[in-house]
Every structure is written in structure tokens, then in C-alpha cells.
Design a protein around this motif. Structure first.
Motif, mmCIF file in Angstrom:
data_model
loop_
_atom_site.group_PDB
_atom_site.id
_atom_site.type_symbol
_atom_site.label_atom_id
_atom_site.label_comp_id
_atom_site.label_asym_id
_atom_site.label_seq_id
_atom_site.Cartn_x
_atom_site.Cartn_y
_atom_site.Cartn_z
ATOM 1 N N UNK A 126 -5.164 5.966 0.930
ATOM 2 C CA UNK A 126 -4.597 6.457 2.183
ATOM 3 C C UNK A 126 -5.378 5.901 3.373
ATOM 4 N N UNK A 127 -6.687 5.876 3.266
ATOM 5 C CA UNK A 127 -7.536 5.348 4.338
ATOM 6 C C UNK A 127 -7.248 3.865 4.577
ATOM 7 N N UNK A 128 -7.116 3.113 3.511
ATOM 8 C CA UNK A 128 -6.807 1.691 3.632
ATOM 9 C C UNK A 128 -5.418 1.479 4.242
ATOM 10 N N UNK A 144 0.821 -1.213 0.000
ATOM 11 C CA UNK A 144 0.000 0.000 0.000
ATOM 12 C C UNK A 144 0.858 1.268 0.000
ATOM 13 N N UNK A 145 1.974 1.230 0.695
ATOM 14 C CA UNK A 145 2.888 2.388 0.681
ATOM 15 C C UNK A 145 3.438 2.630 -0.726
ATOM 16 N N UNK A 146 3.796 1.535 -1.393
ATOM 17 C CA UNK A 146 4.304 1.670 -2.763
ATOM 18 C C UNK A 146 3.231 2.241 -3.679
ATOM 19 N N UNK A 147 2.001 1.769 -3.540
ATOM 20 C CA UNK A 147 0.905 2.296 -4.344
ATOM 21 C C UNK A 147 0.633 3.755 -3.999
ATOM 22 N N UNK A 148 0.777 4.092 -2.728
ATOM 23 C CA UNK A 148 0.544 5.468 -2.274
ATOM 24 C C UNK A 148 1.570 6.423 -2.885
ATOM 25 N N UNK A 149 2.796 5.960 -3.054
ATOM 26 C CA UNK A 149 3.832 6.784 -3.676
ATOM 27 C C UNK A 149 3.459 7.129 -5.120
ATOM 28 N N UNK A 150 2.815 6.198 -5.784
ATOM 29 C CA UNK A 150 2.421 6.399 -7.183
ATOM 30 C C UNK A 150 1.187 7.286 -7.309
ATOM 31 N N UNK A 151 0.253 7.119 -6.376
ATOM 32 C CA UNK A 151 -1.007 7.867 -6.450
ATOM 33 C C UNK A 151 -1.246 8.585 -5.130
#
Length: 114
Positions: A83-85, A69-76
Motif C-alpha cells: 500500500x505504501x509503495x 500495484x493496484x492488481x497486487x493490492x487487490x490480491x493482498x
């Protein structure tokens, strides 16, 4: 957490288990106290080992999810749902890590009683 609560029953009832398994003076000849204590020790050891394994497995799985999720958060970075998840999974991870500390306290208490 519910599963851990159920699995900690042996630790919660350790004094009762000892009182019911260790024979009084009148029953000394009928029950092998050494064997009974050995069986109680083994069941306590098995319970502690399995709970620790389960907690560590949950921590590893949740850590993996948080990393993803952190990696995905960096992209989007604008994705609020992501962010909530991520926050939800981070909270779950902290909870599981604190359960590991609780487990250590429960184990220490049980061994002292035994």
C-alpha cells in the motif's frame, strides 16, 4: 524534475536569447536575422517536443507501475508495504501529470515571447 529544470533553460532564457540573436541597427548587415530567428524557433520546437515526449513516457511507465500495484493490492489487501509503495507511485504519477500542465504554460509563454 531536475532534468526538466535543466531542459527548460532555453525557455527561461528566451528573452536573453532573442536580445542576443536579433541584431541591432548597427549589426543588421552582418547577421541574417531571419536565419537566426529560424534557428531559435527550431531549437525551441525541438526542446518542447523532447520534453513533452519524456514527460508522457514517464507518465506511461508510472501508470503501468500503478496498475500493477493496484492488481497486487487487490490480491493482498493486508500488505502495508505494498500500500505504501502504491501511494508513492500514485503521488509520482500525479506529479508527472502536473508537470505536463506546467510544460504547457512554459511553452505558451515562450511562444508569446518569440
Amino acid at each position: 524534475q531536475e532534468l526538466l529544470r535543466v531542459m527548460r533553460t532555453i525557455d527561461d532564457r528566451i528573452v536573453h536569447e532573442l536580445n542576443t540573436t536579433i541584431p541591432t541597427a548597427s549589426f543588421v548587415g552582418k547577421i541574417d536575422a531571419g536565419q537566426t530567428c529560424k534557428e531559435l524557433y527550431q531549437s525551441l520546437m525541438d526542446a518542447h517536443t523532447s520534453r513533452e515526449r519524456i514527460i508522457k513516457n514517464c507518465i506511461a511507465q508510472t501508470s503501468s507501475i500503478v496498475k500493477t500495484l493496484r492488481e497486487e493490492r487487490e490480491k493482498a489487501q493486508d500488505d502495508v508495504a505494498l500500500l505504501k509503495q502504491l501511494r508513492k507511485e500514485q503521488t509520482k504519477l500525479k506529479l508527472m501529470q502536473s508537470e505536463l500542465n506546467v510544460e504547457e504554460v512554459v511553452n505558451d509563454r515562450s511562444w508569446k515571447v518569440l
